[in-house]
Design a protein around this motif. Structure first.
Motif, mmCIF file in Angstrom:
data_model
loop_
_atom_site.group_PDB
_atom_site.id
_atom_site.type_symbol
_atom_site.label_atom_id
_atom_site.label_comp_id
_atom_site.label_asym_id
_atom_site.label_seq_id
_atom_site.Cartn_x
_atom_site.Cartn_y
_atom_site.Cartn_z
ATOM 1 N N VAL A 1 4.648 -0.031 -4.007
ATOM 2 C CA VAL A 1 3.218 0.237 -3.967
ATOM 3 C C VAL A 1 2.568 -0.201 -5.285
ATOM 4 O O VAL A 1 3.130 -0.041 -6.358
ATOM 5 C CB VAL A 1 2.928 1.730 -3.670
ATOM 6 C CG1 VAL A 1 3.358 2.628 -4.818
ATOM 7 C CG2 VAL A 1 1.464 1.940 -3.342
ATOM 8 N N THR B 1 0.793 -1.232 0.000
ATOM 9 C CA THR B 1 0.000 0.000 0.000
ATOM 10 C C THR B 1 0.825 1.281 0.000
ATOM 11 O O THR B 1 0.279 2.363 -0.202
ATOM 12 C CB THR B 1 -0.939 0.027 1.215
ATOM 13 O OG1 THR B 1 -0.152 -0.023 2.407
ATOM 14 C CG2 THR B 1 -1.903 -1.149 1.181
ATOM 15 N N THR B 2 2.127 1.177 0.228
ATOM 16 C CA THR B 2 2.974 2.364 0.261
ATOM 17 C C THR B 2 4.425 1.957 0.008
ATOM 18 O O THR B 2 4.773 0.789 0.080
ATOM 19 C CB THR B 2 2.841 3.103 1.612
ATOM 20 O OG1 THR B 2 3.537 4.347 1.545
ATOM 21 C CG2 THR B 2 3.386 2.287 2.754
ATOM 22 N N GLY B 3 5.260 2.921 -0.314
ATOM 23 C CA GLY B 3 6.687 2.656 -0.500
ATOM 24 C C GLY B 3 7.056 2.357 -1.945
ATOM 25 O O GLY B 3 6.272 2.577 -2.871
ATOM 26 N N ASP C 1 0.767 -1.532 8.425
ATOM 27 C CA ASP C 1 -0.159 -1.335 7.303
ATOM 28 C C ASP C 1 0.531 -0.984 5.990
ATOM 29 O O ASP C 1 -0.048 -0.315 5.141
ATOM 30 C CB ASP C 1 -1.224 -0.283 7.639
ATOM 31 C CG ASP C 1 -2.113 -0.729 8.787
ATOM 32 O OD1 ASP C 1 -2.356 -1.952 8.887
ATOM 33 O OD2 ASP C 1 -2.553 0.124 9.568
ATOM 34 N N ILE C 2 1.759 -1.440 5.822
ATOM 35 C CA ILE C 2 2.440 -1.323 4.532
ATOM 36 C C ILE C 2 1.960 -2.457 3.631
ATOM 37 O O ILE C 2 1.792 -2.277 2.430
ATOM 38 C CB ILE C 2 3.973 -1.351 4.711
ATOM 39 C CG1 ILE C 2 4.412 -0.136 5.527
ATOM 40 C CG2 ILE C 2 4.682 -1.413 3.367
ATOM 41 C CD1 ILE C 2 5.845 -0.198 6.014
#
Length: 99
Positions: free
Chosen positions: A32, A27-29, A71-72
């Motif tokens: 993603v 969801t991020t990084g 939550d990543i």
């Protein structure tokens, strides 16, 4: 494959894992948008097939746990067995092709 690689692979410990076939959304990084499909655990590393890129990714166990707790990575669900067989075949193809 080199003979040393074959011998090394014989001694790698694969741990059966209930995570096999689970799907996680990044969801991020840097990654993603990728979906990580859990294939196997070898010692302290988790191995995934990343889609849509269809590449193998190694994630250290501690980083995986951090990413799920922060939550990543979001758990999406489990692959059906017939789909998992296809995904695992792609993973093995990548291993043999040095992707």
């Amino acid at each position: 494959m080199k003979i040393m690689d074959i011998v090394a692979n014989l001694f790698k410990k694969e741990v059966p894992n209930k995570l096999e076939g689970r799907m996680y959304a990044v969801t991020t990084g840097d990654y993603v948008g990728e979906i990580l499909l859990f294939i196997k655990q070898i010692e302290d590393s988790y191995w995934f097939l990343s889609v849509p890129l269809n590449i193998n990714r190694e994630v250290p166990k501690d980083k995986f746990e951090f990413a799920t707790n922060c939550d990543i990575l979001d758990y999406i669900g489990d692959l059906p067995n017939d789909i998992f067989k296809t995904v695992k075949a792609q993973f093995k193809y990548n291993e043999n092709s040095n992707h």
